[in-house]
Design a protein around this motif. Structure first.
Motif, PDB file in Angstrom:
ATOM      1  N   GLU A 222       0.815  -1.215   0.000  1.00 43.64           N
ATOM      2  CA  GLU A 222       0.000   0.000   0.000  1.00 43.64           C
ATOM      3  C   GLU A 222       0.850   1.267   0.000  1.00 43.64           C
ATOM      4  OE1 GLU A 222      -2.371  -0.534   3.443  1.00 43.64           O
ATOM      5  OE2 GLU A 222      -3.627  -2.125   2.553  1.00 43.64           O
ATOM      6  N   LEU A 223       2.019   1.212   0.656  1.00 45.16           N
ATOM      7  CA  LEU A 223       2.895   2.376   0.748  1.00 45.16           C
ATOM      8  C   LEU A 223       3.888   2.462  -0.404  1.00 45.16           C
ATOM      9  CD1 LEU A 223       3.680   2.349   4.594  1.00 45.16           C
ATOM     10  CD2 LEU A 223       1.967   3.720   3.365  1.00 45.16           C
ATOM     11  N   GLY A 224       3.879   1.465  -1.281  1.00 46.34           N
ATOM     12  CA  GLY A 224       4.824   1.477  -2.392  1.00 46.34           C
ATOM     13  C   GLY A 224       6.262   1.321  -1.952  1.00 46.34           C
ATOM     14  N   LEU A 225       6.477   0.470  -0.935  1.00 43.32           N
ATOM     15  CA  LEU A 225       7.812   0.226  -0.399  1.00 43.32           C
ATOM     16  C   LEU A 225       8.338  -1.119  -0.883  1.00 43.32           C
ATOM     17  CD1 LEU A 225       7.267   1.321   3.311  1.00 43.32           C
ATOM     18  CD2 LEU A 225       8.471   2.603   1.519  1.00 43.32           C
ATOM     19  N   PRO A 226       9.648  -1.313  -0.890  1.00 43.04           N
ATOM     20  CA  PRO A 226      10.194  -2.640  -1.167  1.00 43.04           C
ATOM     21  C   PRO A 226       9.920  -3.566   0.006  1.00 43.04           C
ATOM     22  CG  PRO A 226      11.957  -1.148  -0.553  1.00 43.04           C
ATOM     23  CD  PRO A 226      10.716  -0.315  -0.650  1.00 43.04           C
ATOM     24  N   PHE A 227       9.874  -4.863  -0.285  1.00 43.98           N
ATOM     25  CA  PHE A 227       9.449  -5.832   0.727  1.00 43.98           C
ATOM     26  C   PHE A 227      10.374  -7.044   0.699  1.00 43.98           C
ATOM     27  CE2 PHE A 227       6.660  -9.511   1.849  1.00 43.98           C
ATOM     28  CZ  PHE A 227       6.420  -9.166   3.165  1.00 43.98           C
ATOM     29  N   ALA A 228      10.718  -7.531   1.881  1.00 43.63           N
ATOM     30  CA  ALA A 228      11.538  -8.734   2.014  1.00 43.63           C
ATOM     31  C   ALA A 228      10.684  -9.855   2.576  1.00 43.63           C
ATOM     32  CB  ALA A 228      12.731  -8.476   2.925  1.00 43.63           C
ATOM     33  N   ALA A 229      10.582 -10.953   1.826  1.00 43.74           N
ATOM     34  CA  ALA A 229       9.763 -12.108   2.202  1.00 43.74           C
ATOM     35  C   ALA A 229      10.664 -13.204   2.758  1.00 43.74           C
ATOM     36  CB  ALA A 229       8.987 -12.616   0.992  1.00 43.74           C
ATOM     37  N   ASN A 230      10.307 -13.717   3.931  1.00 41.88           N
ATOM     38  CA  ASN A 230      11.191 -14.605   4.680  1.00 41.88           C
ATOM     39  C   ASN A 230      10.945 -16.083   4.359  1.00 41.88           C
ATOM     40  OD1 ASN A 230      12.383 -12.420   6.046  1.00 41.88           O
ATOM     41  ND2 ASN A 230      10.741 -12.412   7.556  1.00 41.88           N
ATOM     42  N   TYR A 231      11.439 -16.536   3.224  1.00 41.78           N
ATOM     43  CA  TYR A 231      11.352 -17.967   2.918  1.00 41.78           C
ATOM     44  C   TYR A 231      12.177 -18.778   3.900  1.00 41.78           C
ATOM     45  CZ  TYR A 231      11.851 -22.341   0.246  1.00 41.78           C
ATOM     46  OH  TYR A 231      11.851 -23.667  -0.153  1.00 41.78           O
ATOM     47  N   HIS A 232      13.311 -18.272   4.359  1.00 40.63           N
ATOM     48  CA  HIS A 232      14.181 -19.051   5.239  1.00 40.63           C
ATOM     49  C   HIS A 232      13.562 -19.230   6.622  1.00 40.63           C
ATOM     50  CE1 HIS A 232      15.427 -15.270   7.134  1.00 40.63           C
ATOM     51  NE2 HIS A 232      16.080 -15.970   8.045  1.00 40.63           N
ATOM     52  N   VAL A 233      12.684 -18.325   7.037  1.00 40.14           N
ATOM     53  CA  VAL A 233      12.026 -18.435   8.343  1.00 40.14           C
ATOM     54  C   VAL A 233      10.715 -19.200   8.241  1.00 40.14           C
ATOM     55  CG1 VAL A 233      10.893 -17.120  10.183  1.00 40.14           C
ATOM     56  CG2 VAL A 233      13.092 -16.363   9.281  1.00 40.14           C
ATOM     57  N   ALA A 248      -1.399  -5.810  -3.132  1.00 43.85           N
ATOM     58  CA  ALA A 248      -1.652  -4.550  -2.431  1.00 43.85           C
ATOM     59  C   ALA A 248      -0.832  -3.387  -2.980  1.00 43.85           C
ATOM     60  CB  ALA A 248      -1.349  -4.722  -0.941  1.00 43.85           C
ATOM     61  N   PHE A 249       0.103  -3.661  -3.880  1.00 43.83           N
ATOM     62  CA  PHE A 249       1.086  -2.644  -4.263  1.00 43.83           C
ATOM     63  C   PHE A 249       0.449  -1.461  -4.998  1.00 43.83           C
ATOM     64  CE2 PHE A 249       4.415  -0.660  -6.783  1.00 43.83           C
ATOM     65  CZ  PHE A 249       5.409  -0.510  -5.825  1.00 43.83           C
ATOM     66  N   ARG A 250       0.876  -0.278  -4.555  1.00 46.08           N
ATOM     67  CA  ARG A 250       0.523   0.969  -5.221  1.00 46.08           C
ATOM     68  C   ARG A 250       1.836   1.679  -5.561  1.00 46.08           C
ATOM     69  NH1 ARG A 250      -3.820   2.948  -0.621  1.00 46.08           N
ATOM     70  NH2 ARG A 250      -5.308   1.220  -0.865  1.00 46.08           N
ATOM     71  N   PRO A 251       2.011   2.104  -6.803  1.00 49.23           N
ATOM     72  CA  PRO A 251       3.280   2.731  -7.197  1.00 49.23           C
ATOM     73  C   PRO A 251       3.603   3.964  -6.358  1.00 49.23           C
ATOM     74  CG  PRO A 251       1.963   2.182  -9.124  1.00 49.23           C
ATOM     75  CD  PRO A 251       1.074   1.970  -7.927  1.00 49.23           C
ATOM     76  N   SER A 252       4.893   4.145  -6.061  1.00 48.11           N
ATOM     77  CA  SER A 252       5.384   5.323  -5.353  1.00 48.11           C
ATOM     78  C   SER A 252       6.439   5.993  -6.214  1.00 48.11           C
ATOM     79  CB  SER A 252       5.977   4.916  -4.001  1.00 48.11           C
ATOM     80  OG  SER A 252       7.074   4.017  -4.180  1.00 48.11           O
ATOM     81  N   ASP A 253       6.881   7.159  -5.787  1.00 51.76           N
ATOM     82  CA  ASP A 253       7.883   7.886  -6.559  1.00 51.76           C
ATOM     83  C   ASP A 253       9.158   7.074  -6.738  1.00 51.76           C
ATOM     84  OD1 ASP A 253       6.161   9.986  -6.792  1.00 51.76           O
ATOM     85  OD2 ASP A 253       7.025  11.143  -5.134  1.00 51.76           O
ATOM     86  N   ARG A 254       9.550   6.389  -5.685  1.00 49.88           N
ATOM     87  CA  ARG A 254      10.806   5.641  -5.744  1.00 49.88           C
ATOM     88  C   ARG A 254      10.633   4.255  -6.348  1.00 49.88           C
ATOM     89  NH1 ARG A 254      15.277   6.160  -0.966  1.00 49.88           N
ATOM     90  NH2 ARG A 254      17.062   5.376  -2.156  1.00 49.88           N
ATOM     91  N   TYR A 255       9.448   3.678  -6.167  1.00 51.76           N
ATOM     92  CA  TYR A 255       9.210   2.315  -6.646  1.00 51.76           C
ATOM     93  C   TYR A 255       7.935   2.289  -7.484  1.00 51.76           C
ATOM     94  CZ  TYR A 255      12.913   0.878  -3.544  1.00 51.76           C
ATOM     95  OH  TYR A 255      14.138   0.747  -2.936  1.00 51.76           O
ATOM     96  N   PRO A 256       8.062   2.448  -8.804  1.00 51.70           N
ATOM     97  CA  PRO A 256       6.884   2.406  -9.679  1.00 51.70           C
ATOM     98  C   PRO A 256       6.294   1.009  -9.823  1.00 51.70           C
ATOM     99  CG  PRO A 256       8.901   2.608 -10.971  1.00 51.70           C
ATOM    100  CD  PRO A 256       9.302   2.762  -9.534  1.00 51.70           C
ATOM    101  N   ARG A 257       7.052  -0.014  -9.413  1.00 50.01           N
ATOM    102  CA  ARG A 257       6.557  -1.383  -9.459  1.00 50.01           C
ATOM    103  C   ARG A 257       7.022  -2.116  -8.209  1.00 50.01           C
ATOM    104  NH1 ARG A 257      10.140  -5.283 -10.770  1.00 50.01           N
ATOM    105  NH2 ARG A 257      12.216  -4.638 -11.500  1.00 50.01           N
ATOM    106  N   PRO A 258       6.415  -3.249  -7.868  1.00 52.35           N
ATOM    107  CA  PRO A 258       6.844  -3.990  -6.673  1.00 52.35           C
ATOM    108  C   PRO A 258       8.316  -4.383  -6.753  1.00 52.35           C
ATOM    109  CG  PRO A 258       4.768  -4.857  -7.514  1.00 52.35           C
ATOM    110  CD  PRO A 258       5.271  -3.898  -8.550  1.00 52.35           C
ATOM    111  N   TYR A 259       8.961  -4.382  -5.588  1.00 52.67           N
ATOM    112  CA  TYR A 259      10.347  -4.853  -5.509  1.00 52.67           C
ATOM    113  C   TYR A 259      10.424  -5.835  -4.340  1.00 52.67           C
ATOM    114  CZ  TYR A 259      15.429  -4.862  -5.933  1.00 52.67           C
ATOM    115  OH  TYR A 259      16.745  -5.245  -6.150  1.00 52.67           O
ATOM    116  N   VAL A 260      10.703  -7.093  -4.660  1.00 55.38           N
ATOM    117  CA  VAL A 260      10.667  -8.176  -3.671  1.00 55.38           C
ATOM    118  C   VAL A 260      12.048  -8.797  -3.516  1.00 55.38           C
ATOM    119  CG1 VAL A 260       9.640 -10.386  -3.030  1.00 55.38           C
ATOM    120  CG2 VAL A 260       8.280  -8.703  -4.277  1.00 55.38           C
TER     121      VAL A 260
END
Length: 377
Positions: A222-233, A248-260
């Motif tokens: 929702e905030l257009g932030l990069p996200f780290a998904a914990n497969y190892h946990v 849920a992703f909404r583009p932001s100035d810094r991240y126009p697309r999801p970054y995982v």
């Protein structure tokens, strides 16, 4: 390979060693990781256990001072243990001396109810689901720790970390406070405008971390932030986690697309047999965490006793999803994970009893992955 590779470090303490040596090892690994081409070096936050990463912001300052260009950050600051102002001012201090290199990773664990219920691994549905292999990636049943963990140690730790009567803010509210302090838009409940000095205007990248498709994944989107998904946990929830973030992703100035970024636990050696030997005490380490005792000192494979069948069942999902083997073996499994999740970047954590073996694991993987030829977004 086609995406950057980064490092997640807990500064683990090996049996027979101590926290001082673990911290020296972390600085040494960070320097080498930079030389080998890793993109980021992240530090986890853990307390009252046999890892030396209890003060991650202090440690990333030391790592930034010991390196030149690698990005350094937290994976993650546990917001239930810290005020928003303390987080922003600490990162602002480090950024003032090492500008443009910091990743401010935030996690929602640290809230008393969360940790007492699940010790950082959220409860999820479908506990009877069988282990699957999807496109070369092992997806085990979600682990439900609530019925298995002794939570008394967790409760004691939380009591020591929190001031009497203090109540953590709701996660989304605290994330917004941090954003407002960084951008200079923070106003207190009485209408007074406050400025974080240092902190306001700090050139840090804000990240959220999560192990499920719940609040963290959705808020990051929702905030257009990069996200780290914990497969190892929490390998059993990786599909739901990544899908929830992207939905849920909404583009932001810094991240126009999801970054995982997706995490993986690895041990790499010259050949598969050697790697399996080095990783043979990983089940012991995971069991110490899931039993409620907390991460124990990492045992020597040459002297560790075998685990019982019951103990092995408790850690089976984590063992099955650890990537162990030669550089080619591990790189192939990591590439399958990248393809399956659509990850823009992978972050690996590698723990062995001997520091030399941990260095070798990272060095061999960096060479196989071709890190010096990969560029991050």
């Amino acid at each position: 390979m086609s995406v950057p590779l980064s490092v997640l470090d807990l500064a683990p303490i090996s049996a027979g060693s101590d926290a001082r040596q673990a911290l020296r090892n972390t600085i040494d690994l960070a320097r080498n990781a930079e030389r080998w081409g890793y993109h980021r070096y992240w530090i986890a936050e853990h307390h009252f256990v046999a890892v030396a990463s209890s003060a991650p912001t202090t440690l990333i300052a030391l790592i930034a001072a010991a390196t030149e260009s690698i990005r350094v950050g937290t994976a993650a600051v546990l917001l239930g243990h810290h005020t928003s102002a303390a987080v922003v001012e600490a990162f602002g201090t480090v950024d003032a001396l090492h500008p443009g290199r910091l990743d401010l990773g935030l996690g929602r664990s640290g809230h008393r109810g969360d940790q007492l219920r699940s010790a950082g691994v959220p409860p999820v549905p479908n506990p009877d689901r069988r282990t699957e292999v999807r496109d070369g990636v092992v997806i085990p049943p979600p682990f439900i720790p609530g019925q298995l963990l002794d939570t008394s140690r967790i409760a004691a730790g939380l009591e020591a970390l929190h001031l009497p009567g203090a109540q953590p803010l709701p996660y989304s509210e605290q994330v917004q406070q941090i954003r407002d302090l960084l951008t200079g838009h923070y106003t207190g409940s009485d209408g007074v405008h406050l400025r974080a000095v240092p902190g306001e205007g700090a050139d840090v990248q804000l990240w959220l971390f999560g192990s499920s498709g719940g609040e963290s994944a959705q808020l990051a989107g929702e905030l257009g932030l990069p996200f780290a998904a914990n497969y190892h946990v929490s390998p059993g929830t990786i599909v739901e986690t990544v899908q929830a973030y992207r939905a849920a992703f909404r583009p932001s100035d810094r991240y126009p697309r999801p970054y995982v970024v997706v995490s993986a636990d690895v041990v790499v050696a010259e050949d598969d047999d050697t790697a399996r030997h080095l990783a043979s005490t990983y089940p012991h380490w995971v069991y110490s965490i899931r039993s409620g005792a907390g991460a124990a000192e990492y045992l020597d494979p040459a002297t560790a006793p075998p685990l019982s069948d019951h103990q092995l069942r408790l850690v089976g999902d984590r063992v099955a999803t650890q990537f162990v083997g030669s550089p080619a073996t591990v790189a192939a499994r990591l590439d399958a994970l990248r393809e399956f999740t659509g990850a823009d970047e992978l972050v690996i954590t590698s723990v062995t009893h001997r520091h030399e073996d941990r260095l070798t694991s990272h060095r061999l993987l960096a060479r196989e992955w071709g890190l010096n030829h990969v560029r991050a977004a």
